[in-house]
Motif scaffolding. Structure first.
Motif, PDB file in Angstrom:
ATOM      1  N   GLY A   1      45.183  34.146  28.139  1.00  0.00           N
ATOM      2  CA  GLY A   1      44.213  35.220  28.110  1.00  0.00           C
ATOM      3  C   GLY A   1      43.281  35.080  26.925  1.00  0.00           C
ATOM      4  O   GLY A   1      43.678  34.586  25.866  1.00  0.00           O
ATOM      5  N   ARG A   2      42.058  35.517  27.092  1.00  0.00           N
ATOM      6  CA  ARG A   2      41.069  35.469  26.013  1.00  0.00           C
ATOM      7  C   ARG A   2      40.354  36.812  25.941  1.00  0.00           C
ATOM      8  O   ARG A   2      40.318  37.564  26.905  1.00  0.00           O
ATOM      9  CB  ARG A   2      40.061  34.344  26.250  1.00  0.00           C
ATOM     10  N   TYR A   3      39.765  37.079  24.781  1.00  0.00           N
ATOM     11  CA  TYR A   3      38.987  38.292  24.614  1.00  0.00           C
ATOM     12  C   TYR A   3      37.558  38.052  25.110  1.00  0.00           C
ATOM     13  O   TYR A   3      36.950  37.030  24.803  1.00  0.00           O
ATOM     14  CB  TYR A   3      38.960  38.723  23.147  1.00  0.00           C
ATOM     15  N   TYR A   4      37.061  39.003  25.875  1.00  0.00           N
ATOM     16  CA  TYR A   4      35.710  38.905  26.414  1.00  0.00           C
ATOM     17  C   TYR A   4      34.971  40.222  26.179  1.00  0.00           C
ATOM     18  O   TYR A   4      35.574  41.285  26.020  1.00  0.00           O
ATOM     19  CB  TYR A   4      35.741  38.649  27.928  1.00  0.00           C
ATOM     20  N   THR A   5      33.668  40.132  26.192  1.00  0.00           N
ATOM     21  CA  THR A   5      32.819  41.325  26.256  1.00  0.00           C
ATOM     22  C   THR A   5      31.896  41.148  27.459  1.00  0.00           C
ATOM     23  O   THR A   5      31.463  40.039  27.771  1.00  0.00           O
ATOM     24  CB  THR A   5      31.971  41.506  24.987  1.00  0.00           C
ATOM     25  N   PHE A   6      31.616  42.263  28.130  1.00  0.00           N
ATOM     26  CA  PHE A   6      30.817  42.216  29.346  1.00  0.00           C
ATOM     27  C   PHE A   6      29.780  43.321  29.329  1.00  0.00           C
ATOM     28  O   PHE A   6      29.988  44.383  28.743  1.00  0.00           O
ATOM     29  CB  PHE A   6      31.689  42.407  30.591  1.00  0.00           C
ATOM     30  N   GLU A   7      28.661  43.070  29.991  1.00  0.00           N
ATOM     31  CA  GLU A   7      27.683  44.104  30.301  1.00  0.00           C
ATOM     32  C   GLU A   7      27.662  44.309  31.804  1.00  0.00           C
ATOM     33  O   GLU A   7      28.054  43.425  32.564  1.00  0.00           O
ATOM     34  CB  GLU A   7      26.292  43.726  29.782  1.00  0.00           C
TER      35      GLU A   7
ATOM     36  N   ASN B   1      41.434  45.395  22.846  1.00  0.00           N
ATOM     37  CA  ASN B   1      42.773  44.834  22.716  1.00  0.00           C
ATOM     38  C   ASN B   1      43.237  44.156  24.001  1.00  0.00           C
ATOM     39  O   ASN B   1      44.302  43.554  24.027  1.00  0.00           O
ATOM     40  CB  ASN B   1      43.777  45.928  22.341  1.00  0.00           C
ATOM     41  N   LEU B   2      42.462  44.287  25.061  1.00  0.00           N
ATOM     42  CA  LEU B   2      42.816  43.688  26.335  1.00  0.00           C
ATOM     43  C   LEU B   2      42.227  42.287  26.445  1.00  0.00           C
ATOM     44  O   LEU B   2      41.076  42.055  26.084  1.00  0.00           O
ATOM     45  CB  LEU B   2      42.299  44.536  27.494  1.00  0.00           C
ATOM     46  N   LYS B   3      43.026  41.376  26.946  1.00  0.00           N
ATOM     47  CA  LYS B   3      42.547  40.032  27.243  1.00  0.00           C
ATOM     48  C   LYS B   3      42.354  39.900  28.747  1.00  0.00           C
ATOM     49  O   LYS B   3      42.809  40.731  29.528  1.00  0.00           O
ATOM     50  CB  LYS B   3      43.557  38.983  26.767  1.00  0.00           C
ATOM     51  N   MET B   4      41.696  38.821  29.145  1.00  0.00           N
ATOM     52  CA  MET B   4      41.534  38.484  30.558  1.00  0.00           C
ATOM     53  C   MET B   4      41.757  36.997  30.733  1.00  0.00           C
ATOM     54  O   MET B   4      41.429  36.200  29.844  1.00  0.00           O
ATOM     55  CB  MET B   4      40.125  38.840  31.059  1.00  0.00           C
ATOM     56  N   THR B   5      42.303  36.648  31.870  1.00  0.00           N
ATOM     57  CA  THR B   5      42.351  35.234  32.205  1.00  0.00           C
ATOM     58  C   THR B   5      40.937  34.793  32.576  1.00  0.00           C
ATOM     59  O   THR B   5      40.069  35.615  32.894  1.00  0.00           O
ATOM     60  CB  THR B   5      43.292  34.963  33.391  1.00  0.00           C
ATOM     61  N   GLU B   6      40.707  33.496  32.539  1.00  0.00           N
ATOM     62  CA  GLU B   6      39.384  32.982  32.900  1.00  0.00           C
ATOM     63  C   GLU B   6      39.050  33.319  34.345  1.00  0.00           C
ATOM     64  O   GLU B   6      37.905  33.634  34.684  1.00  0.00           O
ATOM     65  CB  GLU B   6      39.338  31.470  32.690  1.00  0.00           C
ATOM     66  N   THR B   7      40.062  33.291  35.201  1.00  0.00           N
ATOM     67  CA  THR B   7      39.851  33.616  36.612  1.00  0.00           C
ATOM     68  C   THR B   7      39.353  35.047  36.767  1.00  0.00           C
ATOM     69  O   THR B   7      38.382  35.319  37.481  1.00  0.00           O
ATOM     70  CB  THR B   7      41.154  33.431  37.408  1.00  0.00           C
ATOM     71  N   ALA B   8      40.011  36.007  36.106  1.00  0.00           N
ATOM     72  CA  ALA B   8      39.592  37.408  36.192  1.00  0.00           C
ATOM     73  C   ALA B   8      38.221  37.608  35.568  1.00  0.00           C
ATOM     74  O   ALA B   8      37.393  38.369  36.083  1.00  0.00           O
ATOM     75  CB  ALA B   8      40.628  38.302  35.515  1.00  0.00           C
TER      76      ALA B   8
ATOM     77  N   TRP C   1      49.118  41.790  27.075  1.00  0.00           N
ATOM     78  CA  TRP C   1      48.086  42.657  27.628  1.00  0.00           C
ATOM     79  C   TRP C   1      46.901  41.847  28.147  1.00  0.00           C
ATOM     80  O   TRP C   1      45.758  42.026  27.733  1.00  0.00           O
ATOM     81  CB  TRP C   1      47.641  43.712  26.616  1.00  0.00           C
ATOM     82  N   THR C   2      47.220  40.940  29.052  1.00  0.00           N
ATOM     83  CA  THR C   2      46.205  40.110  29.694  1.00  0.00           C
ATOM     84  C   THR C   2      46.046  40.521  31.158  1.00  0.00           C
ATOM     85  O   THR C   2      47.015  40.544  31.910  1.00  0.00           O
ATOM     86  CB  THR C   2      46.576  38.615  29.625  1.00  0.00           C
ATOM     87  N   ILE C   3      44.812  40.853  31.531  1.00  0.00           N
ATOM     88  CA  ILE C   3      44.506  41.189  32.917  1.00  0.00           C
ATOM     89  C   ILE C   3      44.315  39.896  33.692  1.00  0.00           C
ATOM     90  O   ILE C   3      43.483  39.050  33.325  1.00  0.00           O
ATOM     91  CB  ILE C   3      43.229  42.048  32.993  1.00  0.00           C
ATOM     92  N   SER C   4      45.085  39.744  34.767  1.00  0.00           N
ATOM     93  CA  SER C   4      44.979  38.539  35.580  1.00  0.00           C
ATOM     94  C   SER C   4      44.287  38.803  36.914  1.00  0.00           C
ATOM     95  O   SER C   4      43.851  37.860  37.580  1.00  0.00           O
ATOM     96  CB  SER C   4      46.372  37.944  35.847  1.00  0.00           C
ATOM     97  N   HIS C   5      44.173  40.065  37.290  1.00  0.00           N
ATOM     98  CA  HIS C   5      43.621  40.387  38.600  1.00  0.00           C
ATOM     99  C   HIS C   5      43.189  41.854  38.604  1.00  0.00           C
ATOM    100  O   HIS C   5      43.831  42.703  37.984  1.00  0.00           O
ATOM    101  CB  HIS C   5      44.664  40.162  39.694  1.00  0.00           C
ATOM    102  N   PHE C   6      42.085  42.138  39.276  1.00  0.00           N
ATOM    103  CA  PHE C   6      41.663  43.518  39.499  1.00  0.00           C
ATOM    104  C   PHE C   6      40.810  43.563  40.751  1.00  0.00           C
ATOM    105  O   PHE C   6      40.139  42.591  41.113  1.00  0.00           O
ATOM    106  CB  PHE C   6      40.876  44.054  38.295  1.00  0.00           C
ATOM    107  N   LYS C   7      40.828  44.701  41.410  1.00  0.00           N
ATOM    108  CA  LYS C   7      39.971  44.916  42.567  1.00  0.00           C
ATOM    109  C   LYS C   7      39.949  46.400  42.878  1.00  0.00           C
ATOM    110  O   LYS C   7      40.808  47.166  42.423  1.00  0.00           O
ATOM    111  CB  LYS C   7      40.476  44.143  43.792  1.00  0.00           C
ATOM    112  N   TYR C   8      38.936  46.822  43.629  1.00  0.00           N
ATOM    113  CA  TYR C   8      38.901  48.213  44.100  1.00  0.00           C
ATOM    114  C   TYR C   8      38.615  48.217  45.587  1.00  0.00           C
ATOM    115  O   TYR C   8      37.873  47.388  46.119  1.00  0.00           O
ATOM    116  CB  TYR C   8      37.905  49.062  43.325  1.00  0.00           C
ATOM    117  N   THR C   9      39.266  49.164  46.274  1.00  0.00           N
ATOM    118  CA  THR C   9      39.173  49.267  47.720  1.00  0.00           C
ATOM    119  C   THR C   9      38.950  50.716  48.128  1.00  0.00           C
ATOM    120  O   THR C   9      39.281  51.647  47.386  1.00  0.00           O
ATOM    121  CB  THR C   9      40.451  48.745  48.397  1.00  0.00           C
ATOM    122  N   ASP C  10      38.408  50.901  49.326  1.00  0.00           N
ATOM    123  CA  ASP C  10      38.177  52.264  49.848  1.00  0.00           C
ATOM    124  C   ASP C  10      39.488  53.005  50.018  1.00  0.00           C
ATOM    125  O   ASP C  10      40.501  52.400  50.357  1.00  0.00           O
ATOM    126  CB  ASP C  10      37.470  52.201  51.199  1.00  0.00           C
TER     127      ASP C  10
END
Length: 224
Positions: free
Chosen positions: A12-18, A138-145, A215-224
């Motif tokens: 996991g790595r630390y990222y910032t996003f807009e 404090n949250l990391k993400m995998t490169e895939t996520a 605390w690395t997020i490997s996957h996320f999604k949202y559904t109806d």
């Protein structure tokens, strides 16, 4: 497709996003105890609701943070020399949007010449209240996520994912392997309708899979 073993091992790595969302779209986890007439304060940079206003009178608002806690009463200066009775009657129904430029736009059913401005101190306060608890930094993400965060159809603000972990339903995820947990919560997507000058809400279920050892997020999604 990435196997459960790979997800447990992918660093996991630390990222910032807009925000990658189309203009006028935002995400929200709405508190249950807000006043009924609360309006969202939205932030184009993150693509999410960062607080709420409740009009007391023209130019006078109660300010609530993203968790629905009252933080201050603010009198907002009106930036127009002429206000007629129709404007005053409609002024309570507007919403604030913080643009990527840092400028604050007030949109309402009143004449477009009428604008108002939340102070930079209040904006900083609302953004600062997002940091209470397990902060998104404090949250990391995998490169895939992280790659999915660059897709407009997949992007979900990291602060929203953090709140899903903090307040959502937690369950072990045997599909992903030992140490992997799935969090689920209800989430709304807001779309601003320029005809009605109101936000339209659509409900989704947000799912976030986390490796809790770091605390690395490997996957996320949202559904109806």
């Amino acid at each position: 497709m990435i196997s459960g073993m790979t997800e447990r091992q992918e660093p996991g790595r630390y990222y910032t996003f807009e925000s990658r969302l189309p203009q006028g779209e935002f995400f929200e986890l709405r508190p249950s105890h807000l006043p009924r007439n609360a309006k969202p304060v939205t932030d184009e940079t993150s693509g999410m609701c960062i607080g709420y206003t409740v009009a007391q009178a023209p130019g006078l608002w109660q300010i609530y943070d993203v968790q629905g806690h009252f933080v201050r009463l603010e009198e907002v200066p009106l930036e127009t020399p002429l206000i007629d009775p129709t404007d005053i009657a409609l002024f309570a129904f507007g919403v604030f949007r913080i643009l990527r430029t840092g400028r604050v736009l007030f949109e309402s059913g009143a004449r477009t010449a009428i604008t108002a401005r939340i102070s930079q101190g209040t904006i900083s306060l609302l953004r600062g209240r997002l940091k209470i608890g397990l902060h998104a930094r404090n949250l990391k993400m995998t490169e895939t996520a992280a790659r999915h965060m660059l897709e407009p159809s997949r992007y979900v603000p990291l602060q929203i994912q953090e709140r899903a972990i903090r307040f959502g339903k937690r369950m072990a995820d045997p599909r992903k392997g030992e140490g992997m947990f799935r969090y689920e919560t209800r989430m709304f997507k807001l779309r601003f309708n320029k005809q009605t000058m109101e936000y339209e809400y659509k409900q989704y279920t947000l799912e976030v899979v986390v490796r809790e050892s770091d605390w690395t997020i490997s996957h996320f999604k949202y559904t109806d």
